[in-house]
Design an enzyme around this catalytic site. Sequence first.
Site, mmCIF file in Angstrom:
data_model
loop_
_atom_site.group_PDB
_atom_site.id
_atom_site.type_symbol
_atom_site.label_atom_id
_atom_site.label_comp_id
_atom_site.label_asym_id
_atom_site.label_seq_id
_atom_site.Cartn_x
_atom_site.Cartn_y
_atom_site.Cartn_z
ATOM 1 N N GLY A 87 0.822 -1.210 0.000
ATOM 2 C CA GLY A 87 0.000 0.000 0.000
ATOM 3 C C GLY A 87 0.858 1.263 0.000
ATOM 4 C CG PHE B 24 1.254 -11.170 -0.592
ATOM 5 C CD1 PHE B 24 1.366 -9.824 -0.332
ATOM 6 C CD2 PHE B 24 2.042 -12.054 0.142
ATOM 7 C CE1 PHE B 24 2.220 -9.344 0.655
ATOM 8 C CE2 PHE B 24 2.905 -11.584 1.134
ATOM 9 C CZ PHE B 24 2.999 -10.230 1.389
ATOM 10 C CE1 TYR C 143 -5.089 -13.287 -4.840
ATOM 11 C CE2 TYR C 143 -6.054 -13.936 -6.946
ATOM 12 C CZ TYR C 143 -5.997 -13.071 -5.867
ATOM 13 O OH TYR C 143 -6.856 -12.011 -5.807
ATOM 14 N NE ARG D 18 -8.471 -13.015 -17.957
ATOM 15 C CZ ARG D 18 -8.392 -14.090 -18.745
ATOM 16 N NH1 ARG D 18 -9.331 -14.325 -19.648
ATOM 17 N NH2 ARG D 18 -7.384 -14.927 -18.652
HETATM 18 N N1 UDP Z 1 -1.974 -9.646 -20.600
HETATM 19 C C1 UDP Z 1 -1.089 -9.536 -21.667
HETATM 20 N N2 UDP Z 1 0.119 -8.939 -21.428
HETATM 21 C C2 UDP Z 1 0.480 -8.440 -20.215
HETATM 22 C C3 UDP Z 1 -0.437 -8.543 -19.130
HETATM 23 C C4 UDP Z 1 -1.659 -9.162 -19.377
HETATM 24 O O1 UDP Z 1 -1.368 -9.987 -22.775
HETATM 25 O O2 UDP Z 1 1.596 -7.924 -20.070
HETATM 26 C C5 UDP Z 1 -3.282 -10.288 -20.808
HETATM 27 C C6 UDP Z 1 -3.494 -11.533 -19.957
HETATM 28 O O3 UDP Z 1 -3.071 -12.686 -20.659
HETATM 29 C C7 UDP Z 1 -4.995 -11.507 -19.715
HETATM 30 C C8 UDP Z 1 -5.367 -10.033 -19.758
HETATM 31 O O4 UDP Z 1 -4.273 -9.382 -20.397
HETATM 32 O O5 UDP Z 1 -5.661 -12.143 -20.774
HETATM 33 C C9 UDP Z 1 -5.563 -9.420 -18.378
HETATM 34 O O6 UDP Z 1 -4.443 -9.735 -17.582
HETATM 35 P P1 UDP Z 1 -4.166 -9.032 -16.182
HETATM 36 O O7 UDP Z 1 -2.824 -9.525 -15.728
HETATM 37 O O8 UDP Z 1 -4.342 -7.558 -16.312
HETATM 38 O O9 UDP Z 1 -5.311 -9.560 -15.239
HETATM 39 P P2 UDP Z 1 -5.757 -11.070 -14.876
HETATM 40 O O10 UDP Z 1 -6.791 -11.442 -15.901
HETATM 41 O O11 UDP Z 1 -4.539 -11.933 -14.904
HETATM 42 O O12 UDP Z 1 -6.347 -10.920 -13.507
#
Ligand code: UDP
Length: 330
Positions: free
Chosen positions: A36, A76, A141, A221
């Site tokens: 934080g 985390f 996680y 997403r």
């Molecule tokens: N992603 C990507 N490149 C990056 C980070 C994320 O292509 O450097 C993609 C990842 O594969 C997922 C989406 O973006 O499909 C969202 O990822 P993020 O890590 O933001 O959140 P998560 O879905 O893992 O909680």
Amino acid sequence: MNVLVVGGAGYIGSHCVRQLILAGHRPAVLDNLVFGHRAAVGPEVPFHRVDLGDEEAVGRVLDAERPDVVMHFAAFAYVGESVTDPLKYYFNNSVATLHLLRAMLRRGIRRFVFSSTCATYGVPQGLPIVEGMPQSPINPYGQTKLDVENALKALSKAHGLSFAAFRYFNAAGASPEGGIGEDHAPETHLIPLAIAAAVGQGPPLKLFGTDYPTPDGTCLRDYVHVDDLSRAHFAVFEALATPGASLFYNLGTGIPTSVREVLAAVERATGRPVPVVEGPRREGDPPALYADASKARTELGWQPEYEEIAPIVETAWKWHRDHPHGFADR
Ligand code: UDP
């Protein structure tokens, strides 16, 4: 309500503190400042720098603040790290939460709001995801969050704890007026990394996988604005007045957005191209995750103000433009 916001100096916690104040509640913050930022919480908010593992110190904060409700955001949240260092996650996310809950129950504090995650579903059995679908996390996680959900159910039955567990989809954006935003170190999330790549503050964005069975080959997403997420946390207060309430809600817009669509929104917001390097899939990424959040809408009257990706990304861009070095600029 008097609300103790545990992890209130983090990304989602600090936005929730701000929304609580706007809604007329009285938040106090407990945070160990490992992730934080002290500057994410205004000087008018009582602040306790305490580690959740120190149950006596947590108890002293509860005695001082006498909260009606405890909200718990501290955790985390690096999926990859949870695979390589699971003990860190079990102790920090599961065990520490049990300390907090025991300290609360010993003092007769029985209302709790918990940050859970869509990662508890693992690879979903269907889309959009509804709360009743099987939960089968594919990393520690998600497992630690599910462990806490299960502990909450047991405590609700045994001790009349009233709780709501919110399963977040992809929290995104920043408070447009609040001077707070996303500042993780290291940063792993798509939107801040894409913005940094666009403005030349970071390396080209690595696109994880272009061969998914989705319309443009990239992952889908459900991006939900952090202020909208925050507002659900007090929309549930009335329901928590019932002793033993045991509530689970998905929080998402329900709109699937591909990685390429996010990148296009970042390009529009910043007015610059996002340099991209296409790469292989990231381990543990399901092709598509999006919510059916109708339960929160129907039962809590929760209505996200942001639905489209463009305005969400614009708020993230505004925060980054005004604070290119995050809270170091405050
Ligand atoms: N992603 C990507 N490149 C990056 C980070 C994320 O292509 O450097 C993609 C990842 O594969 C997922 C989406 O973006 O499909 C969202 O990822 P993020 O890590 O933001 O959140 P998560 O879905 O893992 O909680």
